[in-house]
Write an enzyme that holds these catalytic residues in place. Structure first.
Site, PDB file in Angstrom:
ATOM      1  N   LEU A 149      13.978   4.114 -11.266  1.00 42.23           N
ATOM      2  CA  LEU A 149      13.591   3.344 -12.450  1.00 42.23           C
ATOM      3  C   LEU A 149      14.051   1.892 -12.396  1.00 42.23           C
ATOM      4  O   LEU A 149      14.043   1.207 -13.416  1.00 42.23           O
ATOM      5  CB  LEU A 149      14.116   4.017 -13.723  1.00 42.23           C
TER       6      LEU A 149
ATOM      7  N   CYS B 199      22.891   5.179 -13.434  1.00 40.32           N
ATOM      8  CA  CYS B 199      22.062   5.635 -14.556  1.00 40.32           C
ATOM      9  C   CYS B 199      21.573   7.073 -14.399  1.00 40.32           C
ATOM     10  O   CYS B 199      21.656   7.862 -15.328  1.00 40.32           O
ATOM     11  CB  CYS B 199      20.869   4.705 -14.739  1.00 40.32           C
ATOM     12  N   HIS B 200      21.062   7.392 -13.203  1.00 40.59           N
ATOM     13  CA  HIS B 200      20.436   8.703 -13.027  1.00 40.59           C
ATOM     14  C   HIS B 200      20.965   9.481 -11.838  1.00 40.59           C
ATOM     15  O   HIS B 200      20.487  10.563 -11.538  1.00 40.59           O
ATOM     16  CB  HIS B 200      18.918   8.530 -12.930  1.00 40.59           C
ATOM     17  N   GLY B 201      21.940   8.924 -11.120  1.00 46.16           N
ATOM     18  CA  GLY B 201      22.631   9.682 -10.089  1.00 46.16           C
ATOM     19  C   GLY B 201      22.040   9.676  -8.697  1.00 46.16           C
ATOM     20  O   GLY B 201      22.495  10.432  -7.847  1.00 46.16           O
TER      21      GLY B 201
ATOM     22  N   PRO C 149      17.149  11.446  -8.396  1.00 44.67           N
ATOM     23  CA  PRO C 149      15.702  11.487  -8.536  1.00 44.67           C
ATOM     24  C   PRO C 149      14.920  10.383  -7.838  1.00 44.67           C
ATOM     25  O   PRO C 149      13.689  10.381  -7.882  1.00 44.67           O
ATOM     26  CB  PRO C 149      15.495  11.392 -10.046  1.00 44.67           C
TER      27      PRO C 149
END
Length: 177
Positions: free
Chosen positions: A115, A133-135, A148
């Site tokens: 993202l 943020c999302h790993g 992801p």
């Protein structure tokens, strides 16, 4: 006394004409230079690699995008080269991500491919980058190792001008499109 007044008027008129000519010429000369927007839109960026210590990551901006320039250690290079391609989400050999003869220098865009977050360097299980943020995790070659994020950190167009200077935005003497 007339000669002195006449000389003064002559010099004052000449100075006024010179200033006026300069004032008229200045906007014309300045209009020939590219504006800041044009320069920011794609002018190549030179980066001096000399001050970058082994193991250090430097952030630069080209075309308004963050670029990571990493001076990899011998250990980081060896680990990146020995990763089996089958273990990667987006398989790509380390040699395909660096320039021949310059394996110690990795140049990649600095935004997560999930993202667009900015990953933190020297973090995570692979000591590459970790997206807070999302790993997503990236290795020292900028390859995604845990999602992801779907793809590796992209490599911008760049080339070596000398052993200690790169030019981002040009590859092989050709400007990036």
């Amino acid at each position: 006394m007339d000669g002195t007044r006449r000389d003064f008027m002559f010099l004052a008129t000449g100075a006024g004409l010179a200033v006026g000519a300069g004032a008229l010429a200045w906007p014309f000369v300045a209009s020939m230079a590219p504006d800041a927007e044009t320069i920011a839109a794609g002018a190549p960026l030179e980066v001096d690699l000399t001050p970058i210590q082994e193991g250090q990551i430097v952030n630069v901006f080209w075309r308004g995008k963050l670029i990571f320039v990493r001076h990899r250690t011998a250990k980081e290079i060896k680990e990146a080269e020995t990763v089996p391609l089958k273990d990667l989400i987006d398989p790509q050999a380390d040699a395909a991500r660096v320039k021949d003869g310059h394996a110690q220098w990795l140049v990649v865009y600095g935004n997560c491919t999930h993202l667009g977050c900015v990953p933190i360097g020297h973090q995570g299980q692979y000591e590459g980058w970790s997206c807070p943020c999302h790993g997503s995790l990236y290795d020292t070659s900028g390859r995604v190792r845990r999602g992801p994020a779907p793809t590796n950190l992209p490599v911008p167009p760049y080339g070596f001008e000398t052993a200690t200077k790169i030019r981002i935005g040009e590859e092989g003497g050709k400007a990036a499109a």
